[in-house]
Enzyme design. Structure first.
Site, PDB file in Angstrom:
ATOM      1  N   LYS A 157      13.580  68.697  35.299  1.00 11.46           N
ATOM      2  CA  LYS A 157      14.374  68.521  36.540  1.00 11.46           C
ATOM      3  C   LYS A 157      13.467  68.948  37.778  1.00 11.46           C
ATOM      4  O   LYS A 157      13.911  68.280  38.646  1.00 11.46           O
ATOM      5  CB  LYS A 157      15.648  69.199  36.744  1.00 11.46           C
ATOM      6  N   ASP A 158      12.487  69.833  37.558  1.00  8.86           N
ATOM      7  CA  ASP A 158      11.660  70.161  38.618  1.00  8.86           C
ATOM      8  C   ASP A 158      10.483  69.156  38.930  1.00  8.86           C
ATOM      9  O   ASP A 158       9.784  69.316  39.886  1.00  8.86           O
ATOM     10  CB  ASP A 158      11.041  71.490  38.561  1.00  8.86           C
ATOM     11  N   ARG A 191      22.567  68.672  45.422  1.00 12.24           N
ATOM     12  CA  ARG A 191      23.475  68.074  44.627  1.00 12.24           C
ATOM     13  C   ARG A 191      24.770  68.751  44.180  1.00 12.24           C
ATOM     14  O   ARG A 191      25.892  68.478  44.576  1.00 12.24           O
ATOM     15  CB  ARG A 191      22.601  67.673  43.282  1.00 12.24           C
ATOM     16  N   ARG A 192      24.581  70.012  44.030  1.00 15.37           N
ATOM     17  CA  ARG A 192      25.580  70.924  43.747  1.00 15.37           C
ATOM     18  C   ARG A 192      26.566  71.075  45.010  1.00 15.37           C
ATOM     19  O   ARG A 192      27.748  71.236  44.646  1.00 15.37           O
ATOM     20  CB  ARG A 192      25.205  72.439  42.822  1.00 15.37           C
ATOM     21  N   ARG A 230      18.573  81.073  46.555  1.00 15.06           N
ATOM     22  CA  ARG A 230      17.218  81.039  46.154  1.00 15.06           C
ATOM     23  C   ARG A 230      16.722  82.000  45.163  1.00 15.06           C
ATOM     24  O   ARG A 230      17.492  83.258  45.252  1.00 15.06           O
ATOM     25  CB  ARG A 230      16.365  80.655  47.212  1.00 15.06           C
ATOM     26  N   ARG A 277      19.056  85.839  41.251  1.00 17.40           N
ATOM     27  CA  ARG A 277      20.620  85.397  41.975  1.00 17.40           C
ATOM     28  C   ARG A 277      21.640  86.256  41.419  1.00 17.40           C
ATOM     29  O   ARG A 277      22.630  86.309  41.959  1.00 17.40           O
ATOM     30  CB  ARG A 277      20.462  83.814  41.362  1.00 17.40           C
ATOM     31  N   CYS A 292      14.212  67.022  44.869  1.00 20.56           N
ATOM     32  CA  CYS A 292      15.130  68.370  45.018  1.00 20.56           C
ATOM     33  C   CYS A 292      15.925  68.356  45.965  1.00 20.56           C
ATOM     34  O   CYS A 292      17.080  69.005  46.116  1.00 20.56           O
ATOM     35  CB  CYS A 292      13.964  69.576  44.903  1.00 20.56           C
TER      36      CYS A 292
END
Length: 305
Positions: free
Chosen positions: A78-79, A123-124, A141, A147, A236
């Site tokens: 996904k990156d 997106r989230r 981040r 996190r 992203c």
């Protein structure tokens, strides 16, 4: 055969690299892992959308692919930007993990609660605004361990994370809710690991890595999703979503869409097909024609402010 594996240095990135190394060793290759620090790892005081979406976690790895310092680069799929240009290619996708997002916390909480959730994903954020507007969002981040430490210090009540990363780092005990992927649809590529090379890599080495690591069913799905992402020019910083799966008829089923930053506009299309790139392109073009172009224009205007 000796293969040099380029990777980011976080614990999760190293898990991915060691997993690839294990597959290559089983197939008979010797390996070494080279840790490379990327822009996305170094700049933690700005959201991804402010840094720029193209290659934020991959640019430095690609430089070392080109000069031969490493043979392959291992990425969270996904990156990886949707357009690799003409110098690079993805030669393998590893078998996909469970794709869902999860709500993670040391407290017993649910998405329907009035809580503070940490995430830096556009997106989230957009999906929380669309489906759980009572939630307060804080930017979060850093790597997974950073996190979690911020959450424990009281910055937020919970985190939105990919199940795959939580599972690989063995943090199962903090999963409070596995979120339905049909509605809260994950990012393109979520749950899979991609192996990238420079196109001028030795062909014998390329074929060896592909044969040792590629999972054909995952590849079909990821090629479909990435074709969709390329068509809508997502990245992203753009809240697009898309997941493909193989249905009972062995067709590819793609559930993909675009959501506005404020969560007020959600466009979604589900379509089946047999050819990955054609299906991804078709869904992308239909979404753009159905109002997606306007939403994307608004998003890019907002992000550039």
């Amino acid at each position: 055969m000796h293969i040099k594996i380029g990777t980011r240095g976080s614990k999760l990135a190293l898990w991915q690299a060691y997993h690839v190394e294990e597959l290559l060793n089983k197939a008979g290759a010797s390996t070494e892992i080279v840790i490379i620090h990327t822009k996305g790892d170094k700049i933690l005081d700005r959201s991804l959308s402010k840094i720029g979406s193209k290659g934020v976690f991959t640019e430095e790895l690609e430089e070392q692919l080109l000069d031969g310092s490493v043979d392959i680069a291992v990425h969270s799929a996904k990156d990886l930007q949707s357009d690799l240009g003409n110098k690079f290619e993805v030669i393998a996708f590893l078998e996909r993990e469970k794709i869902n997002d999860v709500l993670a916390s040391k407290k017993q909480v649910k998405l329907t609660d009035n809580i503070v959730v940490g995430t830096s994903s556009t997106r989230r954020i957009a999906m929380l605004r669309a489906f759980y507007p009572q939630i307060r969002i804080v930017d979060m981040r850093g790597n997974l361990q950073t996190r979690i430490a911020k959450m424990e210090s009281g910055v937020c009540d919970a985190l939105l994370l990919a199940y795959a990363g939580v599972h690989r780092m063995e943090y199962h005990d903090i999963i409070q809710e596995v979120i339905d992927e049909k509605t809260f649809t994950p990012a393109v590529g979520q749950g899979s690991v991609a192996i990238e090379t420079a196109v001028n890599i030795d062909s014998e080495k390329r074929d060896f890595v592909r044969n040792a690591c590629n999972h054909p069913e995952t590849e079909l799905c990821l090629l479909t999703e990435r074709a969709f992402l390329k068509t809508v020019n997502g990245g992203c910083s753009i809240p697009v979503f898309g997941t493909a799966s193989l249905n009972a008829e062995n067709e590819i089923s793609l559930n993909a869409g675009i959501i506005s930053l404020d969560g007020q506009k959600v466009l979604r299309i589900e379509e089946n097909g047999t050819e990955p790139e054609n299906l991804g392109n078709l869904v992308g073009e239909r979404l753009l024609a159905a109002g997606g172009k306007e939403i994307l224009s608004e998003i890019r205007t907002e992000i550039s402010k």
